[in-house]
Motif scaffolding. Structure first.
Motif, PDB file in Angstrom:
ATOM      1  N   SER A 112       0.847  -1.181   0.000  1.00  0.00           N
ATOM      2  CA  SER A 112       0.000   0.000   0.000  1.00  0.00           C
ATOM      3  C   SER A 112       0.888   1.238   0.000  1.00  0.00           C
ATOM      4  O   SER A 112       2.119   1.155   0.124  1.00  0.00           O
ATOM      5  N   THR A 113       0.266   2.416  -0.129  1.00  0.00           N
ATOM      6  CA  THR A 113       1.042   3.662  -0.089  1.00  0.00           C
ATOM      7  C   THR A 113       1.811   3.761   1.220  1.00  0.00           C
ATOM      8  O   THR A 113       3.011   4.093   1.223  1.00  0.00           O
ATOM      9  N   LYS A 114       1.167   3.468   2.325  1.00  0.00           N
ATOM     10  CA  LYS A 114       1.825   3.550   3.632  1.00  0.00           C
ATOM     11  C   LYS A 114       3.028   2.612   3.697  1.00  0.00           C
ATOM     12  O   LYS A 114       4.116   3.018   4.125  1.00  0.00           O
ATOM     13  N   VAL A 115       2.845   1.383   3.258  1.00  0.00           N
ATOM     14  CA  VAL A 115       3.935   0.409   3.318  1.00  0.00           C
ATOM     15  C   VAL A 115       5.075   0.823   2.387  1.00  0.00           C
ATOM     16  O   VAL A 115       6.253   0.661   2.724  1.00  0.00           O
ATOM     17  N   LEU A 116       4.746   1.378   1.222  1.00  0.00           N
ATOM     18  CA  LEU A 116       5.789   1.858   0.312  1.00  0.00           C
ATOM     19  C   LEU A 116       6.646   2.930   0.978  1.00  0.00           C
ATOM     20  O   LEU A 116       7.874   2.930   0.857  1.00  0.00           O
ATOM     21  N   VAL A 117       6.006   3.857   1.698  1.00  0.00           N
ATOM     22  CA  VAL A 117       6.770   4.891   2.408  1.00  0.00           C
ATOM     23  C   VAL A 117       7.704   4.249   3.413  1.00  0.00           C
ATOM     24  O   VAL A 117       8.899   4.600   3.488  1.00  0.00           O
TER      25      VAL A 117
ATOM     26  N   LEU B  12       2.380  10.003   4.787  1.00  0.00           N
ATOM     27  CA  LEU B  12       1.893   8.626   4.811  1.00  0.00           C
ATOM     28  C   LEU B  12       0.510   8.488   4.194  1.00  0.00           C
ATOM     29  O   LEU B  12       0.185   7.459   3.618  1.00  0.00           O
ATOM     30  N   GLU B  13      -0.305   9.506   4.340  1.00  0.00           N
ATOM     31  CA  GLU B  13      -1.703   9.407   3.912  1.00  0.00           C
ATOM     32  C   GLU B  13      -1.835   9.445   2.397  1.00  0.00           C
ATOM     33  O   GLU B  13      -2.588   8.670   1.805  1.00  0.00           O
ATOM     34  N   THR B  14      -1.121  10.351   1.751  1.00  0.00           N
ATOM     35  CA  THR B  14      -1.255  10.516   0.303  1.00  0.00           C
ATOM     36  C   THR B  14      -0.118   9.896  -0.497  1.00  0.00           C
ATOM     37  O   THR B  14      -0.258   9.669  -1.702  1.00  0.00           O
ATOM     38  N   GLY B  15       1.025   9.647   0.171  1.00  0.00           N
ATOM     39  CA  GLY B  15       2.209   9.177  -0.539  1.00  0.00           C
ATOM     40  C   GLY B  15       2.997  10.278  -1.199  1.00  0.00           C
ATOM     41  O   GLY B  15       3.998  10.010  -1.877  1.00  0.00           O
ATOM     42  N   ASP B  16       2.593  11.543  -1.008  1.00  0.00           N
ATOM     43  CA  ASP B  16       3.352  12.654  -1.577  1.00  0.00           C
ATOM     44  C   ASP B  16       4.675  12.834  -0.840  1.00  0.00           C
ATOM     45  O   ASP B  16       4.753  12.615   0.380  1.00  0.00           O
ATOM     46  N   VAL B  17       5.695  13.228  -1.589  1.00  0.00           N
ATOM     47  CA  VAL B  17       7.031  13.462  -1.038  1.00  0.00           C
ATOM     48  C   VAL B  17       7.508  14.807  -1.568  1.00  0.00           C
ATOM     49  O   VAL B  17       7.428  15.065  -2.768  1.00  0.00           O
ATOM     50  N   TRP B  18       7.992  15.670  -0.672  1.00  0.00           N
ATOM     51  CA  TRP B  18       8.445  17.002  -1.069  1.00  0.00           C
ATOM     52  C   TRP B  18       9.906  17.214  -0.697  1.00  0.00           C
ATOM     53  O   TRP B  18      10.376  16.709   0.333  1.00  0.00           O
ATOM     54  N   ASN B  19      10.618  17.983  -1.519  1.00  0.00           N
ATOM     55  CA  ASN B  19      11.909  18.503  -1.102  1.00  0.00           C
ATOM     56  C   ASN B  19      11.714  19.931  -0.612  1.00  0.00           C
ATOM     57  O   ASN B  19      10.598  20.476  -0.677  1.00  0.00           O
ATOM     58  N   ASP B  20      12.775  20.548  -0.100  1.00  0.00           N
ATOM     59  CA  ASP B  20      12.601  21.873   0.492  1.00  0.00           C
ATOM     60  C   ASP B  20      12.620  22.987  -0.553  1.00  0.00           C
ATOM     61  O   ASP B  20      12.590  24.170  -0.204  1.00  0.00           O
ATOM     62  N   GLY B  21      12.615  22.611  -1.838  1.00  0.00           N
ATOM     63  CA  GLY B  21      12.486  23.601  -2.902  1.00  0.00           C
ATOM     64  C   GLY B  21      11.109  23.599  -3.537  1.00  0.00           C
ATOM     65  O   GLY B  21      10.883  24.294  -4.528  1.00  0.00           O
TER      66      GLY B  21
ATOM     67  N   VAL C 205       4.931   8.479  -4.118  1.00  0.00           N
ATOM     68  CA  VAL C 205       5.600   7.175  -4.099  1.00  0.00           C
ATOM     69  C   VAL C 205       4.839   6.134  -4.911  1.00  0.00           C
ATOM     70  O   VAL C 205       5.448   5.339  -5.641  1.00  0.00           O
ATOM     71  N   ALA C 206       3.508   6.110  -4.814  1.00  0.00           N
ATOM     72  CA  ALA C 206       2.737   5.097  -5.542  1.00  0.00           C
ATOM     73  C   ALA C 206       2.813   5.334  -7.042  1.00  0.00           C
ATOM     74  O   ALA C 206       3.012   4.393  -7.826  1.00  0.00           O
ATOM     75  N   GLU C 207       2.658   6.597  -7.464  1.00  0.00           N
ATOM     76  CA  GLU C 207       2.730   6.911  -8.889  1.00  0.00           C
ATOM     77  C   GLU C 207       4.122   6.615  -9.441  1.00  0.00           C
ATOM     78  O   GLU C 207       4.268   6.044 -10.541  1.00  0.00           O
ATOM     79  N   THR C 208       5.147   6.998  -8.705  1.00  0.00           N
ATOM     80  CA  THR C 208       6.527   6.768  -9.162  1.00  0.00           C
ATOM     81  C   THR C 208       6.839   5.286  -9.198  1.00  0.00           C
ATOM     82  O   THR C 208       7.500   4.799 -10.131  1.00  0.00           O
ATOM     83  N   TYR C 209       6.372   4.530  -8.210  1.00  0.00           N
ATOM     84  CA  TYR C 209       6.577   3.083  -8.164  1.00  0.00           C
ATOM     85  C   TYR C 209       5.996   2.426  -9.413  1.00  0.00           C
ATOM     86  O   TYR C 209       6.613   1.527  -9.997  1.00  0.00           O
ATOM     87  N   GLY C 210       4.819   2.875  -9.833  1.00  0.00           N
ATOM     88  CA  GLY C 210       4.231   2.341 -11.054  1.00  0.00           C
ATOM     89  C   GLY C 210       5.045   2.691 -12.284  1.00  0.00           C
ATOM     90  O   GLY C 210       5.224   1.854 -13.182  1.00  0.00           O
ATOM     91  N   ARG C 211       5.564   3.924 -12.327  1.00  0.00           N
ATOM     92  CA  ARG C 211       6.337   4.362 -13.507  1.00  0.00           C
ATOM     93  C   ARG C 211       7.654   3.615 -13.645  1.00  0.00           C
ATOM     94  O   ARG C 211       8.168   3.481 -14.762  1.00  0.00           O
TER      95      ARG C 211
ATOM     96  N   ALA D 242      15.922   5.579  -5.929  1.00  0.00           N
ATOM     97  CA  ALA D 242      16.786   6.470  -6.703  1.00  0.00           C
ATOM     98  C   ALA D 242      16.056   7.765  -7.051  1.00  0.00           C
ATOM     99  O   ALA D 242      16.647   8.856  -7.005  1.00  0.00           O
ATOM    100  N   ALA D 243      14.778   7.665  -7.387  1.00  0.00           N
ATOM    101  CA  ALA D 243      13.992   8.861  -7.696  1.00  0.00           C
ATOM    102  C   ALA D 243      13.854   9.750  -6.465  1.00  0.00           C
ATOM    103  O   ALA D 243      13.915  10.984  -6.556  1.00  0.00           O
ATOM    104  N   MET D 244      13.669   9.134  -5.289  1.00  0.00           N
ATOM    105  CA  MET D 244      13.556   9.908  -4.049  1.00  0.00           C
ATOM    106  C   MET D 244      14.886  10.593  -3.716  1.00  0.00           C
ATOM    107  O   MET D 244      14.915  11.749  -3.272  1.00  0.00           O
ATOM    108  N   LEU D 245      15.989   9.889  -3.930  1.00  0.00           N
ATOM    109  CA  LEU D 245      17.304  10.480  -3.668  1.00  0.00           C
ATOM    110  C   LEU D 245      17.573  11.666  -4.580  1.00  0.00           C
ATOM    111  O   LEU D 245      18.122  12.688  -4.158  1.00  0.00           O
ATOM    112  N   GLU D 246      17.172  11.542  -5.837  1.00  0.00           N
ATOM    113  CA  GLU D 246      17.346  12.665  -6.770  1.00  0.00           C
ATOM    114  C   GLU D 246      16.482  13.844  -6.357  1.00  0.00           C
ATOM    115  O   GLU D 246      16.923  14.995  -6.394  1.00  0.00           O
TER     116      GLU D 246
END
Length: 226
Positions: free
Chosen positions: A110-115, A186-195, A201-207, A217-221
């Protein structure tokens, strides 16, 4: 077993590996981070109805279930130094048995588990380096110290009522290392950087064809501050 003293970065990575693998097998469970006794104990806690696994860093693993006396572990506390010497599958099976959970197998995330899986992978990448700090939104540091740097999160928190503010903060995990900074929802799976950059996470995992290394790797970038 031989007594092993582990660096904090190893304790952090091992705690997250245990927690994420257990939640992947039992997705109704949730992970929290709690500072106990005025910060003397730094615990990663996996919990659900009537069960709780507490992993002190550094320290011991405690298991509580509905049959154990209040505040008393249902097994002899096992140190992380002992846990790292045990087969991971055997350790999880022992935890499930004591918690009274059915033996589980990894399920579709799930989104939560992916996070949680991404956080575990990030913790493992900072072994023997200045450790990554992985904090829940309400613990370890004043929310005002980092929320101001993440306008999307600040807006969500500001829009919450006084009654729901803590629950809103608990949705977020703030990751901070010398070369990385991210906030996970955790609720939406959205991830933000400080810019202001965002991925989900769910959308990127599918891609990336559901390949966790490519997701990380996408999160690190996204979060790179180098």
């Amino acid at each position: 077993m031989t007594t092993v003293n582990l660096p904090f970065s190893v304790c952090e990575a091992l705690a997250w590996r245990i927690a994420s693998q257990l939640v992947r097998r039992h997705p109704d469970l949730t992970v929290s981070r709690v500072l106990l006794t005025d910060g003397f104990y730094d615990a990663l806690i996996v919990h659900g109805p009537e069960v709780e696994l507490t992993i002190n860093r550094p320290g011991s693993i405690h298991v509580f279930n509905s049959r154990s006396p209040v505040g008393k572990s249902a097994w002899h506390p096992r140190s992380l130094g002992e846990a790292i010497q045990q087969d991971p599958g055997g350790l999880l099976a022992d935890v499930e048995r004591v918690l009274g959970l059915r033996p589980g197998k990894p399920r579709a995330s799930s989104t939560k588990v992916l996070v949680y899986r991404v956080l575990s992978d990030l913790a493992g990448r900072y072994l023997f380096r200045p450790p990554i700090q992985i904090w829940m939104g309400h613990d370890g540091e004043s929310a005002l110290e980092w929320i101001a740097d993440f306008p999307q999160v600040k807006s969500l928190v500001d829009d919450s009522s006084e009654r729901t503010r803590r629950a809103t903060l608990e949705r977020f995990w703030h990751c901070h290392a010398p070369d990385l900074r991210l906030v996970f929802d955790l609720e939406t799976g959205d991830v933000w950087n400080d810019g202001g950059g965002r991925l989900n996470v769910a959308e990127t995992y599918g891609r990336v064809d559901r390949q966790l290394p490519r997701l990380v790797a996408a999160m690190l970038e996204l979060g790179s501050t180098a």
